[in-house]
Design an enzyme around this catalytic site. Structure first.
Site, PDB file in Angstrom:
ATOM      1  N   GLU A  38       0.794  -1.335  -0.048  1.00 16.26           N
ATOM      2  CA  GLU A  38       0.037   0.092  -0.168  1.00 16.26           C
ATOM      3  C   GLU A  38       0.776   1.172  -0.075  1.00 16.26           C
ATOM      4  O   GLU A  38       1.722   1.308   0.829  1.00 16.26           O
ATOM      5  CB  GLU A  38      -1.008  -0.014   1.084  1.00 16.26           C
ATOM      6  CG  GLU A  38      -1.775   1.129   1.248  1.00 16.26           C
ATOM      7  CD  GLU A  38      -2.790   1.325   0.231  1.00 16.26           C
ATOM      8  OE1 GLU A  38      -3.529   0.391  -0.171  1.00 16.26           O
ATOM      9  OE2 GLU A  38      -3.061   2.478  -0.244  1.00 16.26           O
ATOM     10  N   THR A  87      -6.287   2.400  -4.834  1.00 15.12           N
ATOM     11  CA  THR A  87      -6.017   1.010  -5.069  1.00 15.12           C
ATOM     12  C   THR A  87      -6.985   0.206  -5.899  1.00 15.12           C
ATOM     13  O   THR A  87      -6.331  -0.827  -6.602  1.00 15.12           O
ATOM     14  CB  THR A  87      -6.215   0.482  -3.379  1.00 15.12           C
ATOM     15  OG1 THR A  87      -5.705   1.235  -2.618  1.00 15.12           O
ATOM     16  CG2 THR A  87      -6.404  -0.936  -3.632  1.00 15.12           C
ATOM     17  N   HIS A 204      -1.431   3.292   4.954  1.00 16.02           N
ATOM     18  CA  HIS A 204      -2.260   4.088   4.174  1.00 16.02           C
ATOM     19  C   HIS A 204      -2.076   5.306   4.917  1.00 16.02           C
ATOM     20  O   HIS A 204      -1.906   5.240   6.191  1.00 16.02           O
ATOM     21  CB  HIS A 204      -3.569   3.282   4.366  1.00 16.02           C
ATOM     22  CG  HIS A 204      -4.456   3.807   3.520  1.00 16.02           C
ATOM     23  ND1 HIS A 204      -5.031   5.194   3.673  1.00 16.02           N
ATOM     24  CD2 HIS A 204      -5.158   3.545   2.309  1.00 16.02           C
ATOM     25  CE1 HIS A 204      -5.871   5.373   2.658  1.00 16.02           C
ATOM     26  NE2 HIS A 204      -6.067   4.693   1.842  1.00 16.02           N
ATOM     27  N   ASP A 264       0.949   0.095  -5.160  1.00 16.55           N
ATOM     28  CA  ASP A 264      -0.513   0.412  -5.670  1.00 16.55           C
ATOM     29  C   ASP A 264      -0.360   1.904  -6.301  1.00 16.55           C
ATOM     30  O   ASP A 264      -0.976   2.042  -7.543  1.00 16.55           O
ATOM     31  CB  ASP A 264      -1.474   0.011  -5.062  1.00 16.55           C
ATOM     32  CG  ASP A 264      -1.668   1.055  -3.660  1.00 16.55           C
ATOM     33  OD1 ASP A 264      -0.641   1.478  -3.198  1.00 16.55           O
ATOM     34  OD2 ASP A 264      -2.695   1.142  -3.231  1.00 16.55           O
ATOM     35  N   HIS A 265       0.185   2.748  -5.551  1.00 20.83           N
ATOM     36  CA  HIS A 265       0.169   4.192  -6.083  1.00 20.83           C
ATOM     37  C   HIS A 265       1.158   5.129  -5.038  1.00 20.83           C
ATOM     38  O   HIS A 265       1.437   4.413  -3.981  1.00 20.83           O
ATOM     39  CB  HIS A 265      -1.183   4.674  -6.191  1.00 20.83           C
ATOM     40  CG  HIS A 265      -2.019   4.640  -4.933  1.00 20.83           C
ATOM     41  ND1 HIS A 265      -1.576   5.235  -3.624  1.00 20.83           N
ATOM     42  CD2 HIS A 265      -2.913   3.762  -4.602  1.00 20.83           C
ATOM     43  CE1 HIS A 265      -2.457   4.854  -2.730  1.00 20.83           C
ATOM     44  NE2 HIS A 265      -3.593   3.847  -3.175  1.00 20.83           N
TER      45      HIS A 265
END
Ligand code: GP9
Ligand code: MN
Length: 436
Positions: A38, A87, A204, A264-265
Site C-alpha cells: 500500500e 487502490t 495507508h 499500488d500508487h
C-alpha cells in the site's frame, strides 16, 4: 457495439505481443501470490532513514532482500498508472491490463456490471487455478464484493473473516501483522495451484495509526505528521511481509509459488513531497521529480530461479498481466490486453499516465513539457526536435487510453469471443460461505 470491439481487436493484433523465450513458462504451474504494498513509492527501496543522532535505519530490509535477490525479477523504472480509483485502479490495471476510468473508480461505477477477462477468470478457466482475494476491510469498500465476482474470484475473505478490534485495526481495516497471521488458516484450505491476492493496508494515509506496541521505528521530524509516520508504517508492513514469508517457507508453499509484490500508487502527495525534498537529498523540486516519484516497486520473486536481477525496462501496471501470463507459460495472444511483457527484449518503453502524461526511457512528458530522464533538464528549448518525437508518442498514449475507455465504457468485452472465456456466472460465488 460488437463492431467497435472488432475494430479494436484488429488494431491490437497489428502490434503482436513479444515474448522472451528465456522466461516464457519459467513459473509454470506455480501458485501466484500477490502482496500489495500500500502507498509504496519506489524510493522506499533501499531507503535508510536518519534519526536525530545521525543513525541510519533501513525502512524495508526484508523487501530489499527480495528486491536484490537473484530469484527476483525486479524493476526499477516501474510506474503506477492509477487515477481517482487509487487502490481499486491498481487492481483493475494489474488484473485486466486495462486502465481505470478518467474520473472516479471503475470498480464503483462499472465493476458490478461489466464483462471482464480478468486474471482470476483466465487462470481458473484455462489453467484450473483456485482464486482468492484477502483483505481485512469491509467487502463493500470500492465495491469489491461485486467487482471480484465479475473478475471471477471464487473466494473473497473480507473483514468478516477476521477478528478485528480497536487495538489491531484502523479505519481501513485490520493491520498487516494480524492480517497475514489470520489469513493463513484460509490459505491452507485452497487447492493448489492457487492465485491469491493479499491487500495489506497498514501503510495507508494518514500513516499514524499503528498499534501501540508497533511504534518503535524512529519518526522523522519534518513538521508534517503524514510524512513523519510514513517510514514507520512502511517498516511495519515490511516486518509483516517477512512473517508471512516465514509461514510460506514453513508450510512448504514457498517453493511452489511465485510471489509478486507491487506498489499500488504514491503515498506522499505532490505538495507534501515538495515540502520535504531534503529527505530525498534534493535542494529543488520540479515537475520532473514529481513524475519520478510515481515509480513504485515491482518485484516478481520465484524461489529456486536464479535468472532474476534488477531490470531497467520502463513499464507500468498495465504491463503486469501480460508479463505474468508469459511467465506461467500461458499464451495470451487471444486476450485484449493493452500492456506488454516487461521481460520481452523488444518491449516498447512507453508508460502512459492516466491523465495523458507519459514517460519513455529517455524523457518524461508533462502537459507539453519534456524533461530529460538522466538530468531532469527541461528540453523544450534546448532540443526542440524532441517535441516532434513526443507528438508521435503522445498520439500512441492517447490511443491506448482511448481504447481502454472504449472497452470499459462500452462494456465491449461482452462482444469479444476470441479469448474463449465463458462469461462469469456470478451467482455461483457466495463470499459469505467461503471456507471458515
Ligand atoms: C481500503 C483500501 C484503501 O480497502 O484498499 O484504498 P485506497 O484509499 O488506497 O484507494
Ligand atoms: Mn491504496
Amino acid at each position: 457495439s460488437p463492431n467497435d470491439m472488432e475494430v479494436l481487436a484488429e488494431k491490437l493484433k497489428q502490434h503482436p505481443k513479444e515474448k522472451n523465450p528465456e522466461t516464457f513458462g519459467i513459473a509454470k504451474d506455480k501458485n501466484i501470490i500477490y502482496v500489495h504494498l500500500e502507498s509504496a513509492h519506489q524510493f522506499l527501496i533501499d531507503y535508510k532513514l536518519k534519526d536525530e543522532n545521525g543513525v541510519e535505519h533501513e525502512v524495508m530490509p526484508f523487501v530489499n532482500s527480495l528486491y536484490h535477490s537473484n530469484s527476483s525479477f525486479s524493476f526499477d523504472n516501474f510506474y503506477h498508472q492509477v487515477s481517482a480509483g487509487k487502490t481499486s485502479d491498481a487492481e483493475t490495471l494489474l488484473e485486466n491490463s486495462l486502465f481505470g476510468l478518467n474520473q472516479g473508480s471503475l470498480f464503483s461505477q462499472l465493476g458490478g456490471k461489466n464483462t471482464f477477462n480478468a486474471a482470476p477468470s483466465i487462470l481458473d478457466q484455462k489453467l484450473g487455478y483456485t482464486t482468492a482475494a484477502f483483505h481485512g476491510n469491509a467487502g463493500n469498500f470500492w465495491n469489491r464484493n461485486e467487482t471480484y465476482k465479475k473478475f471471477g474470484y471464487q473466494h473473497f475473505f473480507d473483514a468478516s473473516y477476521y477478528k478485528l478490534n480497536d487495538a489491531n485495526s484502523f479505519q481501513y481495516g485490520l493491520h498487516d501483522k494480524p492480517f497475514f497471521q489470520q489469513s493463513v488458516k484460509y490459505l491452507e484450505h485452497l487447492q493448489q495451484p492457487f492465485y491469491a491476492k493479499f491487500l495489506a493496508v497498514s501503510n495507508h494515509y494518514p500513516f499514524s495509526e499503528l498499534p501501540e506496541a508497533e511504534n518503535g521505528f524512529p519518526k522523522v521530524n519534518t513538521g508534517d505528521s503524514t510524512i513523519d509516520g510514513y517510514f514507520a508504517t512502511a517498516n511495519y508492513t515490511d516486518t509483516a511481509i517477512k512473517e508471512f514469508f516465514d509461514y510460506l517457507k514453513a508450510s512448504g508453499l514457498y517453493e511452489n509459488s511465485m510471489i509478486v509484490l507491487y506498489g499500488d500508487h504514491y503515498g506522499i502527495s505532490d505538495s507534501r513531497i515538495e515540502d520535504t525534498k531534503e529527505l530525498f537529498g534534493k535542494e529543488d523540486w520540479t515537475t520532473f521529480d514529481t513524475m519520478q516519484a510515481q515509480k513504485v516497486p515491482m518485484i516478481i520473486h520465484i524461489p529456486g530461479q536464479e535468472k532474476g536481477g534488477i531490470n531497467h525496462t520502463y513499464g507500468g501496471q498495465v504491463d503486469v498481466l501480460p508479463t505474468l501470463l508469459n511467465m506461467i507459460g500461458y499464451d495470451s495472444d487471444n486476450l485484449m490486453l493493452l500492456g506488454h511483457d516487461m521481460l520481452s527484449p523488444n518491449k516498447e518503453e512507453l508508460v502512459a499516465f492516466r491523465n495523458g502524461n507519459f514517460v519513455t526511457k529517455d524523457y518524461s512528458y508533462h502537459k507539453g513539457d519534456i524533461y530529460d530522464n538522466q538530468t531532469g533538464e527541461l528540453l523544450n528549448f534546448s532540443r526542440p526536435e524532441v517535441l516532434e518525437e513526443a507528438k508521435e508518442l503522445k498520439k500512441k498514449v492517447d490511443e491506448q487510453l482511448a481504447a481502454s475507455d472504449q472497452i470499459n465504457n462500452g462494456d465491449l468485452l461482452r462482444f469479444y469471443y476470441d479469448s474463449d472465456l465463458s462469461p462469469v456466472k456470478t451467482e455461483q460465488f457466495n463470499y459469505k460461505n467461503s471456507v471458515k
